[in-house]
Design a protein around this motif. Structure first.
Motif, PDB file in Angstrom:
ATOM      1  N   ALA A 180       0.847  -1.187   0.000  1.00 29.22           N
ATOM      2  CA  ALA A 180       0.000   0.000   0.000  1.00 29.22           C
ATOM      3  C   ALA A 180       0.886   1.241   0.000  1.00 29.22           C
ATOM      4  O   ALA A 180       2.018   1.199   0.491  1.00 29.22           O
ATOM      5  N   PRO A 181       0.415   2.333  -0.541  1.00 27.36           N
ATOM      6  CA  PRO A 181       1.189   3.571  -0.476  1.00 27.36           C
ATOM      7  C   PRO A 181       1.278   4.068   0.964  1.00 27.36           C
ATOM      8  O   PRO A 181       0.463   3.683   1.815  1.00 27.36           O
ATOM      9  N   SER A 182       2.234   4.910   1.219  1.00 24.64           N
ATOM     10  CA  SER A 182       2.411   5.418   2.581  1.00 24.64           C
ATOM     11  C   SER A 182       1.190   6.240   2.979  1.00 24.64           C
ATOM     12  O   SER A 182       0.419   6.702   2.131  1.00 24.64           O
ATOM     13  N   ALA A 183       1.024   6.430   4.290  1.00 24.56           N
ATOM     14  CA  ALA A 183      -0.189   7.088   4.806  1.00 24.56           C
ATOM     15  C   ALA A 183      -0.350   8.486   4.218  1.00 24.56           C
ATOM     16  O   ALA A 183      -1.464   8.904   3.882  1.00 24.56           O
ATOM     17  N   ALA A 184       0.771   9.226   4.084  1.00 25.99           N
ATOM     18  CA  ALA A 184       0.687  10.591   3.566  1.00 25.99           C
ATOM     19  C   ALA A 184       0.162  10.587   2.132  1.00 25.99           C
ATOM     20  O   ALA A 184      -0.768  11.330   1.788  1.00 25.99           O
ATOM     21  N   ILE A 185       0.747   9.718   1.316  1.00 30.10           N
ATOM     22  CA  ILE A 185       0.314   9.652  -0.087  1.00 30.10           C
ATOM     23  C   ILE A 185      -1.135   9.216  -0.171  1.00 30.10           C
ATOM     24  O   ILE A 185      -1.930   9.728  -0.969  1.00 30.10           O
ATOM     25  N   LEU A 186      -1.471   8.251   0.692  1.00 26.53           N
ATOM     26  CA  LEU A 186      -2.836   7.728   0.672  1.00 26.53           C
ATOM     27  C   LEU A 186      -3.846   8.838   0.940  1.00 26.53           C
ATOM     28  O   LEU A 186      -4.841   8.990   0.215  1.00 26.53           O
ATOM     29  N   SER A 187      -3.593   9.643   1.954  1.00 24.80           N
ATOM     30  CA  SER A 187      -4.565  10.698   2.271  1.00 24.80           C
ATOM     31  C   SER A 187      -4.571  11.749   1.164  1.00 24.80           C
ATOM     32  O   SER A 187      -5.614  12.330   0.843  1.00 24.80           O
ATOM     33  N   ASN A 188      -3.397  11.955   0.575  1.00 23.94           N
ATOM     34  CA  ASN A 188      -3.316  12.892  -0.547  1.00 23.94           C
ATOM     35  C   ASN A 188      -4.186  12.431  -1.714  1.00 23.94           C
ATOM     36  O   ASN A 188      -4.952  13.195  -2.303  1.00 23.94           O
ATOM     37  N   ILE A 189      -4.046  11.141  -2.035  1.00 30.73           N
ATOM     38  CA  ILE A 189      -4.851  10.560  -3.117  1.00 30.73           C
ATOM     39  C   ILE A 189      -6.331  10.640  -2.777  1.00 30.73           C
ATOM     40  O   ILE A 189      -7.180  10.948  -3.621  1.00 30.73           O
ATOM     41  N   ASP A 190      -6.629  10.372  -1.497  1.00 35.36           N
ATOM     42  CA  ASP A 190      -8.014  10.414  -1.045  1.00 35.36           C
ATOM     43  C   ASP A 190      -8.608  11.798  -1.287  1.00 35.36           C
ATOM     44  O   ASP A 190      -9.705  11.945  -1.848  1.00 35.36           O
ATOM     45  N   GLU A 191      -7.853  12.829  -0.908  1.00 33.48           N
ATOM     46  CA  GLU A 191      -8.330  14.202  -1.112  1.00 33.48           C
ATOM     47  C   GLU A 191      -8.519  14.503  -2.593  1.00 33.48           C
ATOM     48  O   GLU A 191      -9.528  15.069  -3.018  1.00 33.48           O
ATOM     49  N   LEU A 192      -7.502  14.099  -3.364  1.00 32.26           N
ATOM     50  CA  LEU A 192      -7.551  14.373  -4.800  1.00 32.26           C
ATOM     51  C   LEU A 192      -8.781  13.733  -5.433  1.00 32.26           C
ATOM     52  O   LEU A 192      -9.514  14.364  -6.207  1.00 32.26           O
ATOM     53  N   SER A 193      -9.037  12.450  -5.072  1.00 26.34           N
ATOM     54  CA  SER A 193     -10.160  11.758  -5.713  1.00 26.34           C
ATOM     55  C   SER A 193     -11.476  12.415  -5.295  1.00 26.34           C
ATOM     56  O   SER A 193     -12.387  12.565  -6.120  1.00 26.34           O
ATOM     57  N   ALA A 194     -11.568  12.843  -4.012  1.00 30.52           N
ATOM     58  CA  ALA A 194     -12.797  13.509  -3.567  1.00 30.52           C
ATOM     59  C   ALA A 194     -13.013  14.793  -4.365  1.00 30.52           C
ATOM     60  O   ALA A 194     -14.130  15.085  -4.818  1.00 30.52           O
ATOM     61  N   GLU A 195     -11.916  15.498  -4.574  1.00 28.54           N
ATOM     62  CA  GLU A 195     -12.021  16.765  -5.311  1.00 28.54           C
ATOM     63  C   GLU A 195     -12.452  16.510  -6.762  1.00 28.54           C
ATOM     64  O   GLU A 195     -13.318  17.210  -7.303  1.00 28.54           O
ATOM     65  N   ARG A 196     -11.885  15.461  -7.346  1.00 25.89           N
ATOM     66  CA  ARG A 196     -12.240  15.103  -8.722  1.00 25.89           C
ATOM     67  C   ARG A 196     -13.729  14.754  -8.821  1.00 25.89           C
ATOM     68  O   ARG A 196     -14.439  15.187  -9.721  1.00 25.89           O
ATOM     69  N   LEU A 197     -14.174  13.953  -7.855  1.00 23.53           N
ATOM     70  CA  LEU A 197     -15.568  13.522  -7.889  1.00 23.53           C
ATOM     71  C   LEU A 197     -16.505  14.709  -7.721  1.00 23.53           C
ATOM     72  O   LEU A 197     -17.540  14.801  -8.378  1.00 23.53           O
ATOM     73  N   ARG A 198     -16.112  15.650  -6.852  1.00 21.81           N
ATOM     74  CA  ARG A 198     -16.959  16.850  -6.662  1.00 21.81           C
ATOM     75  C   ARG A 198     -17.046  17.630  -7.970  1.00 21.81           C
ATOM     76  O   ARG A 198     -18.122  18.100  -8.340  1.00 21.81           O
ATOM     77  N   THR A 199     -15.883  17.755  -8.644  1.00 24.28           N
ATOM     78  CA  THR A 199     -15.885  18.475  -9.920  1.00 24.28           C
ATOM     79  C   THR A 199     -16.862  17.824 -10.896  1.00 24.28           C
ATOM     80  O   THR A 199     -17.660  18.506 -11.555  1.00 24.28           O
ATOM     81  N   ALA A 200     -16.780  16.501 -10.969  1.00 24.15           N
ATOM     82  CA  ALA A 200     -17.653  15.794 -11.901  1.00 24.15           C
ATOM     83  C   ALA A 200     -19.114  15.995 -11.531  1.00 24.15           C
ATOM     84  O   ALA A 200     -19.968  16.231 -12.396  1.00 24.15           O
ATOM     85  N   TYR A 201     -19.400  15.957 -10.239  1.00 25.60           N
ATOM     86  CA  TYR A 201     -20.783  16.098  -9.775  1.00 25.60           C
ATOM     87  C   TYR A 201     -21.315  17.484 -10.126  1.00 25.60           C
ATOM     88  O   TYR A 201     -22.416  17.632 -10.665  1.00 25.60           O
ATOM     89  N   MET A 202     -20.487  18.487  -9.821  1.00 21.28           N
ATOM     90  CA  MET A 202     -20.875  19.870 -10.132  1.00 21.28           C
ATOM     91  C   MET A 202     -21.209  20.016 -11.605  1.00 21.28           C
ATOM     92  O   MET A 202     -22.197  20.626 -11.989  1.00 21.28           O
ATOM     93  N   ASN A 203     -20.352  19.457 -12.397  1.00 12.77           N
ATOM     94  CA  ASN A 203     -20.503  19.610 -13.835  1.00 12.77           C
ATOM     95  C   ASN A 203     -21.767  18.944 -14.345  1.00 12.77           C
ATOM     96  O   ASN A 203     -22.432  19.441 -15.246  1.00 12.77           O
ATOM     97  N   MET A 204     -22.113  17.813 -13.747  1.00 14.49           N
ATOM     98  CA  MET A 204     -23.246  17.075 -14.282  1.00 14.49           C
ATOM     99  C   MET A 204     -24.577  17.562 -13.726  1.00 14.49           C
ATOM    100  O   MET A 204     -25.569  17.589 -14.427  1.00 14.49           O
ATOM    101  N   LYS A 205     -24.569  17.901 -12.433  1.00 19.60           N
ATOM    102  CA  LYS A 205     -25.826  18.288 -11.816  1.00 19.60           C
ATOM    103  C   LYS A 205     -26.042  19.797 -11.808  1.00 19.60           C
ATOM    104  O   LYS A 205     -27.139  20.266 -11.580  1.00 19.60           O
ATOM    105  N   GLY A 206     -24.948  20.527 -11.990  1.00 19.30           N
ATOM    106  CA  GLY A 206     -25.067  21.972 -11.982  1.00 19.30           C
ATOM    107  C   GLY A 206     -25.239  22.555 -10.604  1.00 19.30           C
ATOM    108  O   GLY A 206     -25.624  23.709 -10.466  1.00 19.30           O
TER     109      GLY A 206
END
Lengths: 269, 304
Positions: free
Chosen positions: B259-285
């Protein structure tokens, strides 16, 4: 030169009874040849399941190897597939006739004793015969009846170098090069009719003379049966080394992918 | 379309009763009635084949029979027609009859991979999963390059919850078609189901890496994930969440993926959440729900 050209007058009968017949006969023979070859072609022999398996086993290793530098599968999976294949190659699991008995070096099978090989060779020979025999007959016919005939005058001037090409069979040193002899007309047709055949019979025709001229035994060599002659046991052994080598080069595409992604999205510098 | 491709298509045929087959059926019927198929050369025959399949799909055996008769008359002894006849048999006859037909075909020509795969699929439909798996594996042992066959095998395994075997099957498909992101996502999803979260995370990230539009006009962090990329990001998010909340999963990977180190893991977690929010915003307005759980449920609906 001008006076000698003017003094030669071709009887129109030569055009009607020699020039056209030669051309027509050659075209028709080409078309006929195409259909005879089609008739002679036996459908490619179906391989048995075991033979296909044997043939394709090498491909499995090759597919694995080609991806190894940037492999889509994780290390444990890669290693297990690679080791499984190499073990199978040692045991001869994929060999058509089962694992080899004893360790006597097996001689490569003589292609002339294997009936399936013979079939392939015979098919090649047959096609060759169909190609060559009519050409010989036509040439004999022209030589016998029309030797020394001058058939046609080309509408453009040529240098003396073309003399031996255009006036074969007519040994006159000072005739204009533009006159074409019967034998040369035959050769011109022989090489020049391919375009016409392609027009009449389609691209994959067997009347095309350029192929059989260049490679007398290519038809036999290119037959699908040819790869059978190779000794699979030996190639399997060789493939094992390649597999080991590829394992050394192995790199998973998922290695460090997190940092790669983070860098790409500007989270890491 | 070349022969191998068509054979593979036929081998994977399944009745679906789709709108598309209805369309093909209606259009093809006109062609059959006025005899237009014979004027179009090879394409016409292909249309006839499609019509036969569409008719079977729509349950109109009569039309299918008509087409089949024409095709059989034109191409006797063709392996492709054999498969087509088999499919026709599956439609109305009991599976045993079709099975016997396929067995006979295989007896006379054991190198017909398409017939072999149909046989496996008939066995599967009959509920004889073990037999189907056996046949399919034997076929893939000979015809290794049949990617769809590997996917089908994985599908069978996954339907029996044999995720480890399913993973192995898809691994072969990945080797054969390493450019196909869909297989990667499939692989990651099965790995997730198998409980190999670290592996799933890695593969989802690879899929992201493959699909995101990094040559586009905007830098990747400003792009909007859609389609497969969105699905991959969703998977990434699921994996990181589980890895963060259930730390024991980090060391329980069957494939020994670190598994990636804890720091990278949380970083990835944040990034993916941000990506998903972007997608949601774009689709639902509208802006995405704050709570992660709600975001994930909302997105699950979208991705479906």
């Amino acid at each position: 030169m001008a006076s000698s050209a003017a003094s030669l007058y071709l009887d129109p009968q030569i055009r009607d009874w020699v020039l056209f017949p030669i051309t027509l006969v050659m075209i028709l023979v080409g078309v006929l040849r195409h259909y005879v070859v089609l008739l002679l072609q036996s459908p490619p022999k179906k391989l048995s399941r075991a033979a296909i398996r044997e043939q394709r086993a090498l491909m499995r290793a090759q597919i694995l190897r080609t991806t190894s530098a940037n492999s889509p599968v994780p290390p444990s999976v890669y290693r297990s597939i690679s080791q499984h294949l190499s073990q199978a190659f040692v045991d001869g699991t994929y060999l058509k006739d089962g694992p080899p008995k004893g360790d006597a070096p097996s001689a490569p099978p003589n292609p002339l004793t294997d009936p399936s090989q013979m079939d392939g060779m015979m098919a090649g020979m047959k096609t060759q015969m169909v190609m060559m025999v009519p050409q010989m007959v036509i040439m004999g016919w022209i030589n016998f009846f029309f030797q020394g005939f001058v058939l046609i005058k080309l509408p453009f001037p040529l240098t003396l170098g073309f003399k031996s090409m255009l006036q074969r069979g007519v040994e006159t040193p000072d005739m204009d090069v533009r006159w074409v002899s019967s034998l040369s007309w035959y050769f011109l047709n022989f090489f020049g009719l391919n375009g016409l055949y392609r027009l009449i019979l389609g691209n994959e025709n067997s009347a095309d003379s350029s192929r059989d001229m260049t490679t007398p035994f290519a038809a036999a060599a290119a037959a699908p049966q040819a790869p059978q002659a190779q000794d699979f046991n030996k190639s399997f052994k060789a493939e094992r080394d390649n597999l080991e080598f590829a394992e050394g080069l192995y790199e998973w595409v998922g290695k460090d992918v997190e940092t790669r992604i983070l860098k790409k999205y500007g989270r890491l510098s | 379309m070349d022969l191998t491709n068509s054979l593979q298509k036929l081998a994977g045929y399944r009745p679906r009763k789709t709108q598309k087959s209805k369309e093909t059926y209606d259009k093809g019927l006109i062609l059959l009635k006025n005899g237009g198929y014979s004027r179009q050369g090879d394409e016409g025959w292909e249309t006839l084949e499609k019509l036969a399949l569409a008719a079977l799909d729509q349950g109109d055996v009569e039309i299918a029979d008509q087409c089949l008769q024409l095709i059989v008359n034109k191409f006797p002894n063709s392996p492709r027609v054999d498969v087509l006849q088999g499919i026709r048999m599956e439609a109305s006859e009991p599976p045993e009859v079709a099975l016997k037909f396929y067995d006979e075909l295989l007896e006379s020509d054991s190198s017909n991979a398409a017939v072999w795969r149909r046989k496996a699929s008939v066995l599967r439909d009959m509920g004889k999963i073990d037999k189907a798996v056996e046949e399919l594996s034997a076929m893939l042992d000979t015809f290794y390059t049949d990617v769809e066959g590997w996917i089908e095998l994985a599908d069978i395994y996954a339907s029996c919850e044999q995720y480890t075997y399913a993973l192995q099957s898809i691994a072969h498909a990945l080797l054969l078609a390493p450019q196909n992101t869909f297989y990667f996502i499939h692989y990651a999803e099965i790995a997730y189901l198998a409980g190999d979260i670290t592996l799933a995370l890695k593969i989802f990230l690879v899929a992201v890496d493959m699909t995101d539009d990094d040559d586009g006009p905007v830098p990747p962090q400003d792009s909007i994930p859609v389609g497969l990329t969105l699905r991959a990001w969703y998977g990434v998010k699921l994996c990181t969440r589980r890895l963060i909340t259930e730390p024991r999963l980090v060391s329980s990977s069957a494939s020994q993926t670190a598994a990636p180190s804890a720091a990278i893991l949380s970083n990835i977690d944040e990034l993916s959440a941000e990506r998903l929010r972007t997608a949601y915003m774009n689709m639902k307005g509208e802006s995405a729900p704050k709570a992660e759980k709600e975001l994930l449920t909302a997105l699950a609906v979208i991705i479906q």
